[in-house]
Design an enzyme around this catalytic site. Structure first.
Site, PDB file in Angstrom:
ATOM      1  NE  ARG A 146       1.824 -65.088 -28.315  1.00 12.53           N
ATOM      2  CZ  ARG A 146       1.934 -63.505 -28.471  1.00 12.53           C
ATOM      3  NH1 ARG A 146       2.868 -63.007 -27.409  1.00 12.53           N
ATOM      4  NH2 ARG A 146       1.736 -63.044 -29.584  1.00 12.53           N
ATOM      5  CD  GLU A 153      -0.984 -64.953 -21.706  1.00 17.54           C
ATOM      6  OE1 GLU A 153       0.157 -65.117 -21.127  1.00 17.54           O
ATOM      7  OE2 GLU A 153      -1.238 -64.330 -22.474  1.00 17.54           O
ATOM      8  CG  HIS A 197       0.565 -61.400 -22.595  1.00 16.64           C
ATOM      9  ND1 HIS A 197       0.278 -62.375 -23.488  1.00 16.64           N
ATOM     10  CD2 HIS A 197       1.388 -60.449 -23.603  1.00 16.64           C
ATOM     11  CE1 HIS A 197       0.631 -62.368 -24.596  1.00 16.64           C
ATOM     12  NE2 HIS A 197       1.222 -61.321 -24.716  1.00 16.64           N
TER      13      HIS A 197
HETATM   14  P1  NAP Z   1      10.982 -62.737 -35.269  1.00 12.40           P
HETATM   15  O1  NAP Z   1      11.722 -61.444 -35.639  1.00 12.40           O
HETATM   16  O2  NAP Z   1      10.451 -63.621 -36.271  1.00 12.40           O
HETATM   17  O3  NAP Z   1      12.040 -63.725 -34.301  1.00 12.40           O
HETATM   18  C1  NAP Z   1      11.694 -64.776 -33.870  1.00 12.40           C
HETATM   19  C2  NAP Z   1      12.998 -65.766 -33.714  1.00 12.40           C
HETATM   20  O4  NAP Z   1      12.588 -66.883 -33.231  1.00 12.40           O
HETATM   21  C3  NAP Z   1      13.754 -65.902 -35.120  1.00 12.40           C
HETATM   22  O5  NAP Z   1      15.179 -65.337 -34.821  1.00 12.40           O
HETATM   23  C4  NAP Z   1      13.744 -67.345 -35.241  1.00 12.40           C
HETATM   24  O6  NAP Z   1      14.993 -67.731 -35.689  1.00 12.40           O
HETATM   25  C5  NAP Z   1      13.610 -67.926 -33.833  1.00 12.40           C
HETATM   26  N1  NAP Z   1      12.787 -69.117 -33.508  1.00 12.40           N
HETATM   27  C6  NAP Z   1      11.542 -69.470 -34.336  1.00 12.40           C
HETATM   28  N2  NAP Z   1      11.469 -70.576 -34.061  1.00 12.40           N
HETATM   29  C7  NAP Z   1      12.307 -71.353 -33.441  1.00 12.40           C
HETATM   30  C8  NAP Z   1      12.591 -72.386 -32.900  1.00 12.40           C
HETATM   31  N3  NAP Z   1      11.875 -73.608 -32.861  1.00 12.40           N
HETATM   32  N4  NAP Z   1      13.912 -72.678 -31.873  1.00 12.40           N
HETATM   33  C9  NAP Z   1      14.513 -71.694 -31.756  1.00 12.40           C
HETATM   34  N5  NAP Z   1      14.512 -70.329 -32.493  1.00 12.40           N
HETATM   35  C10 NAP Z   1      13.370 -70.260 -33.015  1.00 12.40           C
HETATM   36  O7  NAP Z   1       9.853 -62.376 -34.143  1.00 12.40           O
HETATM   37  P2  NAP Z   1       9.911 -61.197 -33.108  1.00 12.40           P
HETATM   38  O8  NAP Z   1       9.068 -59.854 -33.816  1.00 12.40           O
HETATM   39  O9  NAP Z   1      11.335 -61.020 -32.648  1.00 12.40           O
HETATM   40  O10 NAP Z   1       8.730 -61.657 -32.072  1.00 12.40           O
HETATM   41  C11 NAP Z   1       9.036 -62.801 -31.284  1.00 12.40           C
HETATM   42  C12 NAP Z   1       7.768 -63.248 -30.336  1.00 12.40           C
HETATM   43  O11 NAP Z   1       7.595 -62.445 -29.246  1.00 12.40           O
HETATM   44  C13 NAP Z   1       6.619 -63.031 -31.195  1.00 12.40           C
HETATM   45  O12 NAP Z   1       6.185 -64.030 -32.125  1.00 12.40           O
HETATM   46  C14 NAP Z   1       5.479 -63.176 -30.019  1.00 12.40           C
HETATM   47  O13 NAP Z   1       5.039 -64.381 -29.560  1.00 12.40           O
HETATM   48  C15 NAP Z   1       6.400 -62.483 -28.786  1.00 12.40           C
HETATM   49  N6  NAP Z   1       5.903 -61.287 -28.362  1.00 12.40           N
HETATM   50  C16 NAP Z   1       5.360 -61.043 -27.063  1.00 12.40           C
HETATM   51  C17 NAP Z   1       4.927 -59.799 -26.608  1.00 12.40           C
HETATM   52  C18 NAP Z   1       4.598 -59.612 -25.236  1.00 12.40           C
HETATM   53  O14 NAP Z   1       3.636 -58.682 -25.092  1.00 12.40           O
HETATM   54  N7  NAP Z   1       5.032 -60.279 -24.360  1.00 12.40           N
HETATM   55  C19 NAP Z   1       4.801 -58.662 -27.662  1.00 12.40           C
HETATM   56  C20 NAP Z   1       5.380 -58.800 -28.891  1.00 12.40           C
HETATM   57  C21 NAP Z   1       5.841 -60.155 -29.316  1.00 12.40           C
HETATM   58  P3  NAP Z   1      14.981 -69.179 -36.784  1.00 12.40           P
HETATM   59  O15 NAP Z   1      13.851 -68.867 -37.956  1.00 12.40           O
HETATM   60  O16 NAP Z   1      16.372 -69.069 -37.461  1.00 12.40           O
HETATM   61  O17 NAP Z   1      14.634 -70.169 -35.976  1.00 12.40           O
END
Ligand code: NAP
Length: 323
Positions: free
Chosen positions: A236, A265, A283
């Protein structure tokens, strides 16, 4: 619209013609996005609606939840859910589902596309050839090696792990920063983000958005990544302090950036448009036909599962309290 209380599902946002038609064929759906006065429509027609369908773009507000007194579940499109009021939902016992897993590969692929675009200057090279500079000027400037380098990942979750798996194919050392180390992860855990940035050649942001992660990547982290370092953000825009990023790029304190997401954005900082060391995408991390189909199917399956079995297939968090 039929009478009050007739709608089983409130659809806050369209998820495409096919999905909308399938949902309407199976349930009595209130298409909120077609209503001129959405809050008014909710107040009048959503009294018995048990499920809301929305997206991370459209979100779900506390007010909307209040206007759906029978609401039990909200099925959202997208893996991020920072635009849904999860506290309001939890207070009411409303469950929320998102669309995890199905988009990991495509978002990870795009992270790599951006890293390669910045390091190997592929977008710039494409222009160079098409605009005739190959012939008129000659050799293209040297770029940055990718294979064998150190890759830091902020957010070793589902997408972060998919990015890391691809890094193995590039013979990379991989480290990550989460709030908690993952015992099941083979990669190096670095508890401080600035230390991870100092260690890494490339830093990829893959953590959730929202208030808790706002500006985690600040001027200090960018300085630690350094004049040859490259930042990639497919998470994000809010996670990166964009003003600090622009300043670091202008000052040559950071080598480059590949950005699928921006802080404000679709507004694009003017400076980024003129920087060859910046590669931009609008995005589109999950935006392939295959993955988008998987995401809408998962929303549909969550709705059906809730009506048929009372459970969501991919809940984001257990609801607290409420019925
Ligand atoms: P996920 O499986 O929940 O993984 C998120 C990771 O971030 C977890 O390992 C978490 O570990 C870590 N995290 C959370 N808060 C943190 C913090 N304050 N500091 C450091 N690490 C932190 O989520 P995902 O499915 O991989 O998706 C991740 C993100 O990608 C989504 O939330 C979304 O915003 C983004 N995304 C973007 C697109 C795009 O089109 N560009 C598409 C899909 C997703 P801990 O809990 O141990 O901190």
């Amino acid at each position: 619209m039929s009478g009050a209380g007739a709608y089983e599902v409130v659809q806050v946002a369209t998820l495409g013609e096919d999905f909308d038609a399938r949902l309407a064929a199976r349930f009595r759906v209130l298409p909120l996005w077609q209503c001129a006065e959405p809050l008014e429509a909710l107040a009048q027609h959503a009294g018995a609606s048990r499920v809301a369908v929305t997206s991370v773009r459209a979100g779900l507000s506390r007010r909307q939840i209040e206007l759906m007194p029978a609401l039990q579940a909200a099925c959202s499109w997208g893996v991020g859910y920072e635009t849904l009021d999860v506290d309001a939902a939890a207070q009411r016992g409303v469950l929320i589902s998102n669309t995890p897993d199905v988009l990991d590969d495509c978002v990870a692929d795009l992270a790599w596309a951006l890293l390669l675009a910045v390091a190997r200057q592929t977008a710039v090279g494409d222009r160079y050839v098409k605009e005739g500079q190959w012939r008129s000027i000659g050799a293209f400037p040297l770029s940055t090696r990718v294979s064998g380098k150190k890759l830091g990942i902020l957010g070793m979750g589902r997408i972060g792990a998919a990015i890391a798996r691809r890094g193995a194919g590039f013979d990379m050392e991989i480290g990550y920063n989460n709030r908690h180390a993952r015992p099941d992860s083979p990669y190096r855990y670095v508890a401080s983000l600035a230390e991870l940035a100092q260690w890494a050649d490339f830093l990829v942001v893959a953590c959730p958005g929202g208030a808790a992660t706002r500006h985690l990547v600040d001027a200090d982290v960018l300085r630690a990544l350094g004049p040859r370092g490259i930042l990639v953000n497919i998470a994000r825009g809010t996670v990166v302090d964009e003003a600090a990023l622009e300043a670091a790029l202008r000052a040559g304190e950071l080598g480059g950036a590949g950005l699928d997401v921006l802080e404000h954005e679709p507004a694009v900082p003017e400076a980024f448009k003129n920087m060859d060391q910046v590669a931009l995408m609008p995005h589109v991390g999950s935006a392939t036909r295959e993955t988008r189909a998987g995401m809408t199917q998962l929303v549909f399956d969550n709705v059906v599962s809730f009506f048929e079995h009372g459970i969501l297939l991919t809940p984001v968090a257990p609801a607290r309290g409420g019925a």
